[in-house]
Design an enzyme around this catalytic site. Structure first.
Site, PDB file in Angstrom:
ATOM      1  N   GLU A   1       1.179  12.535   4.533  1.00  0.00           N
ATOM      2  CA  GLU A   1       1.552  12.010   3.212  1.00  0.00           C
ATOM      3  C   GLU A   1       1.443  13.113   2.161  1.00  0.00           C
ATOM      4  O   GLU A   1       2.277  13.221   1.259  1.00  0.00           O
ATOM      5  CB  GLU A   1       0.656  10.827   2.828  1.00  0.00           C
TER       6      GLU A   1
ATOM      7  N   ASP B   1       8.279  -2.972  -0.214  1.00  0.00           N
ATOM      8  CA  ASP B   1       8.455  -1.961   0.840  1.00  0.00           C
ATOM      9  C   ASP B   1       9.832  -2.009   1.507  1.00  0.00           C
ATOM     10  O   ASP B   1       9.955  -1.699   2.701  1.00  0.00           O
ATOM     11  CB  ASP B   1       7.339  -2.107   1.901  1.00  0.00           C
TER      12      ASP B   1
ATOM     13  N   HIS C   1       4.349   4.542   1.495  1.00  0.00           N
ATOM     14  CA  HIS C   1       3.798   3.454   2.299  1.00  0.00           C
ATOM     15  C   HIS C   1       3.390   4.034   3.652  1.00  0.00           C
ATOM     16  O   HIS C   1       4.161   4.774   4.264  1.00  0.00           O
ATOM     17  CB  HIS C   1       4.853   2.362   2.475  1.00  0.00           C
TER      18      HIS C   1
ATOM     19  N   LEU D   1       4.199  -5.481  -7.756  1.00  0.00           N
ATOM     20  CA  LEU D   1       4.818  -5.503  -9.085  1.00  0.00           C
ATOM     21  C   LEU D   1       5.988  -6.469  -9.113  1.00  0.00           C
ATOM     22  O   LEU D   1       6.768  -6.545  -8.155  1.00  0.00           O
ATOM     23  CB  LEU D   1       5.294  -4.089  -9.443  1.00  0.00           C
TER      24      LEU D   1
ATOM     25  N   THR E   1      11.935  -1.334  -4.962  1.00  0.00           N
ATOM     26  CA  THR E   1      12.829  -2.432  -5.347  1.00  0.00           C
ATOM     27  C   THR E   1      11.975  -3.703  -5.405  1.00  0.00           C
ATOM     28  O   THR E   1      10.826  -3.695  -4.942  1.00  0.00           O
ATOM     29  CB  THR E   1      13.967  -2.603  -4.311  1.00  0.00           C
TER      30      THR E   1
HETATM   31  N1  NHR Z   1       5.987  -3.809  -5.828  1.00  0.00           N
HETATM   32  C1  NHR Z   1       7.256  -4.055  -5.485  1.00  0.00           C
HETATM   33  N2  NHR Z   1       7.913  -4.961  -6.185  1.00  0.00           N
HETATM   34  N3  NHR Z   1       7.876  -3.427  -4.460  1.00  0.00           N
HETATM   35  C2  NHR Z   1       7.202  -2.540  -3.736  1.00  0.00           C
HETATM   36  O1  NHR Z   1       7.839  -1.933  -2.730  1.00  0.00           O
HETATM   37  C3  NHR Z   1       5.839  -2.227  -4.029  1.00  0.00           C
HETATM   38  C4  NHR Z   1       5.263  -2.905  -5.114  1.00  0.00           C
HETATM   39  C5  NHR Z   1       3.921  -2.681  -5.460  1.00  0.00           C
HETATM   40  C6  NHR Z   1       3.147  -1.818  -4.720  1.00  0.00           C
HETATM   41  C7  NHR Z   1       2.792  -0.353  -2.771  1.00  0.00           C
HETATM   42  C8  NHR Z   1       2.447  -1.138  -1.511  1.00  0.00           C
HETATM   43  C9  NHR Z   1       2.603  -0.467  -0.215  1.00  0.00           C
HETATM   44  O2  NHR Z   1       3.085   0.652  -0.130  1.00  0.00           O
HETATM   45  C10 NHR Z   1       3.705  -1.171  -3.615  1.00  0.00           C
HETATM   46  C11 NHR Z   1       5.047  -1.355  -3.272  1.00  0.00           C
HETATM   47  C12 NHR Z   1      -0.068  -3.696  -2.525  1.00  0.00           C
HETATM   48  C13 NHR Z   1       0.227  -4.763  -1.695  1.00  0.00           C
HETATM   49  C14 NHR Z   1      -0.564  -6.053  -1.813  1.00  0.00           C
HETATM   50  O3  NHR Z   1      -0.385  -6.962  -1.011  1.00  0.00           O
HETATM   51  C15 NHR Z   1       1.241  -4.631  -0.794  1.00  0.00           C
HETATM   52  C16 NHR Z   1       1.960  -3.459  -0.744  1.00  0.00           C
HETATM   53  C17 NHR Z   1       1.681  -2.386  -1.589  1.00  0.00           C
HETATM   54  C18 NHR Z   1       0.653  -2.522  -2.477  1.00  0.00           C
HETATM   55  N4  NHR Z   1      -1.453  -6.177  -2.821  1.00  0.00           N
HETATM   56  C19 NHR Z   1      -2.263  -7.344  -3.137  1.00  0.00           C
HETATM   57  C20 NHR Z   1      -1.633  -8.161  -4.275  1.00  0.00           C
HETATM   58  O4  NHR Z   1      -1.876  -9.373  -4.289  1.00  0.00           O
HETATM   59  C21 NHR Z   1      -3.644  -6.954  -3.606  1.00  0.00           C
HETATM   60  C22 NHR Z   1      -4.398  -6.138  -2.616  1.00  0.00           C
HETATM   61  C23 NHR Z   1      -5.587  -5.419  -3.243  1.00  0.00           C
HETATM   62  O5  NHR Z   1      -5.791  -5.451  -4.468  1.00  0.00           O
HETATM   63  O6  NHR Z   1      -6.305  -4.743  -2.475  1.00  0.00           O
HETATM   64  O7  NHR Z   1      -0.947  -7.573  -5.164  1.00  0.00           O
HETATM   65  O8  NHR Z   1       2.234  -1.064   0.810  1.00  0.00           O
HETATM   66  C1  GAR Z   2      -2.421   6.143   1.335  1.00  0.00           C
HETATM   67  O1  GAR Z   2      -2.514   6.196   2.741  1.00  0.00           O
HETATM   68  C2  GAR Z   2      -1.207   5.347   0.925  1.00  0.00           C
HETATM   69  O2  GAR Z   2      -0.095   5.542   1.750  1.00  0.00           O
HETATM   70  C3  GAR Z   2      -1.731   3.947   1.078  1.00  0.00           C
HETATM   71  O3  GAR Z   2      -3.057   3.987   0.629  1.00  0.00           O
HETATM   72  C4  GAR Z   2      -3.562   5.311   0.757  1.00  0.00           C
HETATM   73  C5  GAR Z   2      -3.969   5.790  -0.605  1.00  0.00           C
HETATM   74  O4  GAR Z   2      -4.668   6.988  -0.535  1.00  0.00           O
HETATM   75  N1  GAR Z   2      -0.958   3.031   0.297  1.00  0.00           N
HETATM   76  C6  GAR Z   2      -0.944   1.738   0.569  1.00  0.00           C
HETATM   77  O5  GAR Z   2      -1.515   1.249   1.525  1.00  0.00           O
HETATM   78  C7  GAR Z   2      -0.143   0.920  -0.401  1.00  0.00           C
HETATM   79  N2  GAR Z   2      -0.238  -0.436   0.002  1.00  0.00           N
HETATM   80  P1  GAR Z   2      -4.895   7.874  -1.844  1.00  0.00           P
HETATM   81  O6  GAR Z   2      -5.416   6.958  -2.929  1.00  0.00           O
HETATM   82  O7  GAR Z   2      -5.925   8.876  -1.431  1.00  0.00           O
HETATM   83  O8  GAR Z   2      -3.578   8.503  -2.207  1.00  0.00           O
END
Ligand code: NHR
Ligand code: GAR
Length: 208
Positions: A174, A145, A109, A93, A141
């Protein structure tokens, strides 16, 4: 009653754990909507069965990340949330979205942050020879992460573990720590001071 909106991308098992505990343990809160960026997210069916409003904002329908974020924010705002919960939500985001919900946006996470931000955490923990792994609930933020840590769980890495074995051992924790962190939030038991989260009752913020 605090209004909770949950964002998912897939299975939604963390969302289910939160929905169940919110209803069964009578939190001063209600899950008012479950929103997915993927139309085929399995978790949507569960939410519908429970009578929770659902919506899909498909990122593939938008030309830019900013356009997707704005469309998502419009749907989230219409729910008038006190708290927005990312539960396996897989789109990064932008700053505008994150700042709009600053202090009321949580994520889980699947690593012991600040180790292994981003994707493929279990693979990276195995490759690093970690002996403990876990999960982290944190305020979101703009930097991925890196937000203030609310609660963590730790589990051992056992001989012969592969990614799936680790992921399921961590996931079980979790489902304990995410509902607990959300409950603390809706009961106003969390404060962020200088970027550090304090649990106002002095409860332990780690589960081993
Ligand atoms: N956004 C911000 N700004 N800050 C964080 O801490 C966020 C966030 C959005 C999502 C969850 C997250 C995690 O817990 C989260 C935390 C997606 C990606 C990613 O690389 C990384 C981390 C997390 C979620 N996504 C790809 C992208 O280009 C797409 C991957 C896919 O669609 O499978 O957005 O780790
Ligand atoms: C969970 O393990 C969560 O921590 C992880 O994906 C799984 C979702 O499971 N999140 C990420 O990896 C974010 N990047 P769920 O859909 O069954 O809750």
């Amino acid at each position: 009653m605090k209004r909770i909106v949950i964002l998912i991308s897939g299975r939604g098992s963390n969302m289910q754990a939160i929905v169940q505990q919110c209803a069964e343990r009578r939190w001063p809160a209600k899950v008012v909507a479950v929103i997915s960026n993927r139309p085929d997210a399995k978790g949507l069916a569960y939410a519908r069965e429970r009578g929770i409003e659902t919506a899909v904002v498909d990122h593939k329908a938008y030309g830019t990340r900013e356009a997707f974020d704005a469309a998502l924010a419009a749907v989230v705002d219409a729910c008038e949330p006190d708290l927005v919960v990312l539960a396996g939500f897989m789109r990064i985001l932008g700053t505008a979205f994150v700042q709009r919900y600053e202090g009321r946006l949580l994520n889980i996470h699947p690593s012991l942050l600040p180790a292994f931000p981003g994707l493929h955490t279990h693979r990276r923990a195995l490759d690093a020879g970690c002996k403990l792994v876990g999960a982290t609930v944190h305020f979101v933020t703009p930097e991925l992460d890196h937000g203030p840590i609310v609660l963590q769980s730790a589990v051992p890495v056992l001989p012969g573990d592969d990614e799936d074995a680790l992921a399921s051992r961590v996931l079980a924790t979790e489902h304990v720590i995410y509902p607990l962190a959300v409950r603390w939030f809706v009961e106003d038991r969390l404060a962020i001071e200088h970027g550090i989260v304090r649990q106002l009752d002095g409860a332990s913020q780690v589960l081993m």
